[in-house]
Design a protein around this motif. Structure first.
Motif, short mmCIF file in Angstrom:
data_model
loop_
_atom_site.label_atom_id
_atom_site.label_comp_id
_atom_site.label_asym_id
_atom_site.label_seq_id
_atom_site.Cartn_x
_atom_site.Cartn_y
_atom_site.Cartn_z
N ALA A 102 40.99 36.69 31.60
CA ALA A 102 40.68 36.52 33.02
C ALA A 102 41.12 37.73 33.83
CB ALA A 102 41.36 35.26 33.54
N TYR A 103 42.29 38.29 33.49
CA TYR A 103 42.78 39.47 34.22
C TYR A 103 41.92 40.70 33.93
CZ TYR A 103 46.98 37.08 35.83
OH TYR A 103 47.85 36.23 36.47
N CYS A 136 38.69 40.65 33.37
CA CYS A 136 37.48 40.47 34.18
C CYS A 136 37.75 40.76 35.65
CB CYS A 136 36.94 39.05 34.01
SG CYS A 136 36.37 38.67 32.34
N LEU A 137 38.94 40.34 36.13
CA LEU A 137 39.30 40.60 37.52
C LEU A 137 39.41 42.09 37.79
CD1 LEU A 137 40.17 39.65 40.31
CD2 LEU A 137 42.50 39.34 39.43
N SER A 180 35.99 35.73 35.70
CA SER A 180 37.44 35.61 35.82
C SER A 180 37.83 34.20 36.26
CB SER A 180 37.96 36.65 36.82
OG SER A 180 39.35 36.61 36.92
N VAL A 201 41.19 35.60 42.75
CA VAL A 201 39.76 35.90 42.61
C VAL A 201 39.01 35.45 43.85
CG1 VAL A 201 37.76 35.68 41.11
CG2 VAL A 201 40.05 35.49 40.14
#
Length: 490
Positions: A178-179, A181-182, A204, A217
């Motif tokens: 997820a990080y 993608c962020l 994310s 996000v």
């Protein structure tokens, strides 16, 4: 095995980086993203970091185990004492040991608990020194650019890369977190690739589980949408803010802009059960020259006075004022307020009229502020009170009330809205709206949140008077409900 399994992807990625013209030349000394050899060095750095952290954990575990074993022994003796405390304390040796234990032993355990072991200090120092070997923000930027180049060259989608799919080669174990993608979404915003940024933000969000992580996000996505004038979509993202999080100034600003837009376009009904009347009670003068007054709200108290400023006075103020840009920073247009304003010399006649309207003293109050809103001119949602700390407030006082004169008609737009009260005041030449910013107790009244909606057509002139609370000590004494809102000012 893990290193060998991922070398194919690393080589594929680095080849793309090398093809990017100027990449290597721009950072000749060290660029981890520029070659596989540099990435191999970075894997070695990670090995050292893992080993160093493992050593630190072992040191802490040894300390923890020692304390845990000692705590078990102490608990046994403590429970024995509690079960038969009279016979236990009847023995003078036990009494002595209890006093000694509490005076000396527990102090030593406290010192031991907070002391950092020398072995732990070595690991901490190693970690500090190894920071020089870690990738810089420039390395991360280059890595992000490489991913974007991969998408461009091979028509890859963010969802493919996030799942570990590379041009037909599927490796789910290399999927992005997820990080990750962020970070790629933030890079997209910086490089004006908004569509890709939104796609990465969405990926994310699907990977984060914690609501606080998700809000990172939502906040970034909302700010991007707001900058692109997609206010409705942005507002939905801001609504996901957990109550425990204190909003940043940037977030507060955008929330104000969004809320202003939403409320300025809403259909608002006038309050019912209130009436119009002549005010004859605030000062002795109003008994012989009553003022036309229309009630809008009782909490907070809010009224509109009609025909309280004359054409000759308006012309004199407008002809003699030198307007300056309001709320500008370094010559740039402000998003908080777009207007021009001017402080005028306080008129004794106008001050006396405000006293007649409100019954309040004008001592220590702010000077009259003359404001002009042109096409699109607005002021986002805000309160007029300062909400000072107790020390400052006792010396300077807060704004107990506001009087807002309308010095002209506006063809379209330009209303003053109070969204928490569902009240809209349309500019009418010669009228003035008056409201209290504070409760009788002195606590701030959050319901007074208001905004100046953008002017669609025409030009809006207003004259503002903020009235100070300190001189009103004997004019507006605390009422029966004075203790209802004390928690807000403690």
């Amino acid at each position: 095995m893990y290193i060998l399994k991922n070398l194919t992807f690393i080589g594929f990625l680095s080849a793309c980086f090398i093809c990017c013209q100027g990449f290597v030349n721009s950072n000749p000394k060290k660029s981890y993203a520029a070659s596989t050899m540099e990435l191999m060095k970075l894997l070695e750095v990670e090995d050292e970091l893992v080993n160093n952290l493992n050593g630190y954990v072992k040191t802490l575990k040894m300390k923890f185990n020692l304390m845990e074993r000692s705590l078990i022994d102490m608990s046994i003796e403590h429970n024995e004492m509690k079960s038969e405390y009279e016979s236990y304390l009847g023995n003078p040796l036990n009494s002595f040991r209890l006093i000694h234990r509490l005076h000396t032993s527990w102090r030593k355990w406290y010192q031991y608990a907070i002391r950092i072991d020398n072995n732990a200090l070595v690991h901490i120092e190693n970690a500090r020194l190894m920071r020089k070997m870690l990738p810089t923000s420039s390395d991360l930027q280059q890595a992000c650019r490489g991913i974007y180049d991969l998408m461009s060259f091979y028509d890859l989608k963010p969802e493919d890369l996030a799942a570990g799919n590379l041009a037909g080669y599927s490796q789910p174990e290399t999927g992005l977190t997820a990080y990750d993608c962020l970070a790629l979404g933030e890079f997209g915003v910086q490089n004006r690739k908004d569509d890709l940024a939104e796609a990465w933000y969405n990926l994310s969000l699907t990977r984060f589980e914690d609501i606080f992580d998700k809000y990172q996000v939502h906040k970034a996505w909302a700010i991007l949408l707001a900058k692109n004038k997609q206010f409705t979509e942005a507002f939905h993202h801001f609504e996901n803010k957990p109550e425990e999080i204190v909003a940043s100034n940037e977030v507060i600003h955008f929330e104000g802009v969004l809320a202003t837009k939403q409320n300025c376009t809403a259909v608002v009904q006038k309050p019912s059960r209130l009436h119009c009347r002549y005010n004859t009670s605030t000062t002795p003068f109003t008994r012989i020259a009553p003022l036309k007054m229309e009630e809008l709200s009782l909490d907070p108290y809010m009224v509109v006075f009609h025909d309280v400023v004359y054409d000759t006075e308006i012309d004199g103020m407008l002809n003699s004022s030198n307007f300056g840009i309001s709320e500008s920073v370094s010559g740039l247009k402000s998003e908080v307020r777009t207007s021009k304003d001017s402080h005028i010399v306080d008129s004794k006649t106008l001050n006396e009229r405000v006293t007649d309207m409100t019954g309040l003293s004008m001592e220590m109050s702010d000077p009259f502020s003359l404001i002009n809103y042109g096409l699109g001119g607005h002021f986002i949602l805000h309160h007029d009170f300062h909400e000072y700390t107790n020390t400052t407030r006792l010396k300077q006082g807060d704004r107990i009330a506001t009087v807002l004169f309308y010095l002209g008609e506006v063809d379209s737009g330009g209303a003053t809205i109070f969204p928490m009260l569902n009240i809209t005041v349309t500019p009418k030449k010669g009228s003035a709206v008056f409201w209290y910013n504070l409760h009788n107790s002195g606590a701030v009244n959050s319901k007074t949140l208001h905004s100046a909606c953008p002017v669609i057509s025409g030009s809006k002139y207003v004259l503002t008077k903020w009235i100070n609370e300190l001189p009103q000590m004997f004019v507006t004494p605390c009422m029966k409900d004075s203790n209802l809102h004390l928690s807000q000012i403690e």
